[in-house]
Design an enzyme around this catalytic site. Sequence first.
Site, mmCIF file in Angstrom:
data_model
loop_
_atom_site.group_PDB
_atom_site.id
_atom_site.type_symbol
_atom_site.label_atom_id
_atom_site.label_comp_id
_atom_site.label_asym_id
_atom_site.label_seq_id
_atom_site.Cartn_x
_atom_site.Cartn_y
_atom_site.Cartn_z
ATOM 1 N N THR A 164 0.851 -1.190 0.000
ATOM 2 C CA THR A 164 0.000 0.000 0.000
ATOM 3 C C THR A 164 0.886 1.240 0.000
ATOM 4 O O THR A 164 1.804 1.332 0.809
ATOM 5 C CB THR A 164 -0.893 0.008 1.253
ATOM 6 O OG1 THR A 164 -1.562 -1.238 1.344
ATOM 7 C CG2 THR A 164 -1.913 1.124 1.179
ATOM 8 N N LYS A 166 2.144 4.646 0.952
ATOM 9 C CA LYS A 166 1.998 5.527 2.107
ATOM 10 C C LYS A 166 2.848 6.776 1.871
ATOM 11 O O LYS A 166 3.782 6.713 1.108
ATOM 12 C CB LYS A 166 2.466 4.820 3.386
ATOM 13 C CG LYS A 166 1.826 3.461 3.638
ATOM 14 C CD LYS A 166 0.472 3.607 4.275
ATOM 15 C CE LYS A 166 -0.130 2.216 4.531
ATOM 16 N NZ LYS A 166 -1.514 2.256 4.948
ATOM 17 N N LYS A 168 -0.823 7.620 3.145
ATOM 18 C CA LYS A 168 -2.003 7.344 2.325
ATOM 19 C C LYS A 168 -2.707 8.601 1.848
ATOM 20 O O LYS A 168 -3.382 8.569 0.827
ATOM 21 C CB LYS A 168 -2.964 6.429 3.063
ATOM 22 C CG LYS A 168 -3.400 6.867 4.441
ATOM 23 C CD LYS A 168 -4.289 5.772 4.992
ATOM 24 C CE LYS A 168 -4.525 5.868 6.475
ATOM 25 N NZ LYS A 168 -5.300 4.712 6.938
ATOM 26 N N LYS A 192 -0.931 -0.608 -4.132
ATOM 27 C CA LYS A 192 -2.345 -0.454 -3.791
ATOM 28 C C LYS A 192 -2.657 0.975 -3.370
ATOM 29 O O LYS A 192 -1.886 1.589 -2.643
ATOM 30 C CB LYS A 192 -2.668 -1.426 -2.649
ATOM 31 C CG LYS A 192 -4.027 -1.218 -2.001
ATOM 32 C CD LYS A 192 -4.224 -2.231 -0.877
ATOM 33 C CE LYS A 192 -5.520 -2.003 -0.146
ATOM 34 N NZ LYS A 192 -5.585 -0.727 0.567
ATOM 35 N N ASP A 194 -4.618 3.240 -0.904
ATOM 36 C CA ASP A 194 -5.222 3.031 0.406
ATOM 37 C C ASP A 194 -6.738 3.114 0.269
ATOM 38 O O ASP A 194 -7.248 3.730 -0.669
ATOM 39 C CB ASP A 194 -4.723 4.078 1.396
ATOM 40 C CG ASP A 194 -4.795 3.538 2.808
ATOM 41 O OD1 ASP A 194 -5.877 3.656 3.414
ATOM 42 O OD2 ASP A 194 -3.809 2.973 3.289
ATOM 43 N N HIS A 285 -11.312 -4.179 -0.577
ATOM 44 C CA HIS A 285 -10.884 -3.828 0.778
ATOM 45 C C HIS A 285 -12.097 -3.855 1.702
ATOM 46 O O HIS A 285 -13.199 -3.519 1.282
ATOM 47 C CB HIS A 285 -10.231 -2.445 0.796
ATOM 48 C CG HIS A 285 -9.518 -2.171 2.085
ATOM 49 N ND1 HIS A 285 -10.186 -1.780 3.226
ATOM 50 C CD2 HIS A 285 -8.218 -2.274 2.426
ATOM 51 C CE1 HIS A 285 -9.300 -1.642 4.211
ATOM 52 N NE2 HIS A 285 -8.104 -1.936 3.756
ATOM 53 N N ARG A 286 -11.868 -4.259 2.954
ATOM 54 C CA ARG A 286 -13.001 -4.458 3.867
ATOM 55 C C ARG A 286 -13.141 -3.323 4.888
ATOM 56 O O ARG A 286 -13.569 -3.557 6.020
ATOM 57 C CB ARG A 286 -12.859 -5.802 4.580
ATOM 58 C CG ARG A 286 -11.582 -5.938 5.387
ATOM 59 C CD ARG A 286 -11.500 -7.297 6.085
ATOM 60 N NE ARG A 286 -10.319 -7.347 6.944
ATOM 61 C CZ ARG A 286 -10.115 -8.260 7.884
ATOM 62 N NH1 ARG A 286 -11.016 -9.207 8.081
ATOM 63 N NH2 ARG A 286 -9.032 -8.256 8.627
ATOM 64 N N HIS A 318 -9.121 -8.582 1.745
ATOM 65 C CA HIS A 318 -8.296 -8.555 2.955
ATOM 66 C C HIS A 318 -8.861 -9.521 3.990
ATOM 67 O O HIS A 318 -10.068 -9.591 4.180
ATOM 68 C CB HIS A 318 -8.251 -7.129 3.513
ATOM 69 C CG HIS A 318 -7.468 -6.212 2.630
ATOM 70 N ND1 HIS A 318 -6.268 -5.667 2.997
ATOM 71 C CD2 HIS A 318 -7.693 -5.798 1.361
ATOM 72 C CE1 HIS A 318 -5.792 -4.938 1.986
ATOM 73 N NE2 HIS A 318 -6.649 -5.004 0.992
#
Length: 466
Positions: A164, A166, A168, A192, A194, A285-286, A318
């Site tokens: 991910t 960063k 973000k 990814k 964020d 993404h959750r 995830h």
Amino acid sequence: GVGFKAGVKDYKLTYYTPDYETLATDILAAFRVXPQPGVPPEEAGAAVAAESSTGTWTTVWTDGLTSLDRYKGRCYHIEPVAGEESQFIAYVAYPLDLFEEGSVTNMFTSIVGNVFGFKALRALRLEDLRIPPAYSKTFQGPPHGIQVERDKLNKYGRPLLGCTIKPKLGLLAKNYGRADYECIRGGLDFTKDDENVNSQPFMRWRDRFLFCAEAIYKAQAETGEIKGHYLNATAGTCEEMIKRAVFARELGVPIVMHDYLTGGFTANTSLAHYCRDNGLLLHIHRAMHAVIDRQKNHGIHFRVLAKALRMSGGDHIHAGTVVGKLEGEREITLGFVDLLRDDFIEKDRSRGIYFTQDWVSLPGVLPVASGGIHVWHMPALTEIFGDDSVLQFGGGTLGHPWXNAPGAVANRVALEACVQARNEGRDLAREGNEVIREASKWSPELAAACEIWKEIIFEFEAMDAL
């Protein structure tokens, strides 16, 4: 009306049916019920069955215009929870005709829409759902699934690596794209967005998509591998979300992303259909899951949200990390990881699986491990999650003392070393640290990563705690 008797009635007379034989087409639910003092468990279980199907608080004369026996939910079994006073597992069977085909939204509205605020219950948690093939066959499911994804990416026999980007929030699009390029050029498969990167004033979505696409094409040309960046298409309206997915497709990138709980199941299913029709992979993404699944006695367990996602559609989701957590949680996590990946999962209460689940031909979803992991965790992650997974190191890549590309190199070297050791028959659970040490002898990037994170090996709580 003939046979109509007004008044409030006991739920258990109609909705508690311990002799009921469940049908192969029923949707089965396991609820953890904590009744109010003085409410018998049978009444509480029956109330859940009633309120989540055909019941209401009083007898209504329009009941006579339908066959309640055909449409009602039935509480068919109740068992006490071991070690918990006044908690019970209530099993409820729902006839298939109560649900609209291909709609996770309608399924949840019915099963958990109303009943959780019910006064006779102190708390209620949906622990598991059995989705019959008759219902799951009405869903498209994941846009592509595990095998098709491997074929599209031409990557086999190992977990995939992600990161991910960063910080973000706050980066300009060009700097964001540069960090993206360095990571995938160094050896990661994916980077990814964020989950909260959508389209903010400091970086509008179209700028980000363009710079990330440039990063992908440059890294692909230089490495000869297929690369991707999860471009977050989540937006304020479904129309805007699809517009972003269309732009991603026009750029020719391989994958987009969605926050399925904040975005909602209706939006998610629409996006999944678009992705299959247009050859895009879909990363899920959750965000917001812990609001729903964190309390042990109230809410919905994540395994139910995971099953719902497999029906609604997503190629990655995830799923926590397991590493550095308790053994018991490891089994529970692996339970829903199997529910995401496998076609047929046996009932196994020790792993929290209350029902045997047969997905028949619904494609599988790759579980994503992310949150506070670094190179020292690589052997454990390889061992626990196996090849069909995505391992995401955010800080574990960008926090490398020599910067992003060497951080990516360190992770890729560690992963390849673990996979090779495993294939040679070595026991990663026992020899994992040794495998990493050996590899760091010929990889200065890995050696530097090992040095900086050696202090916190296995001694922290994963950030993604359930």
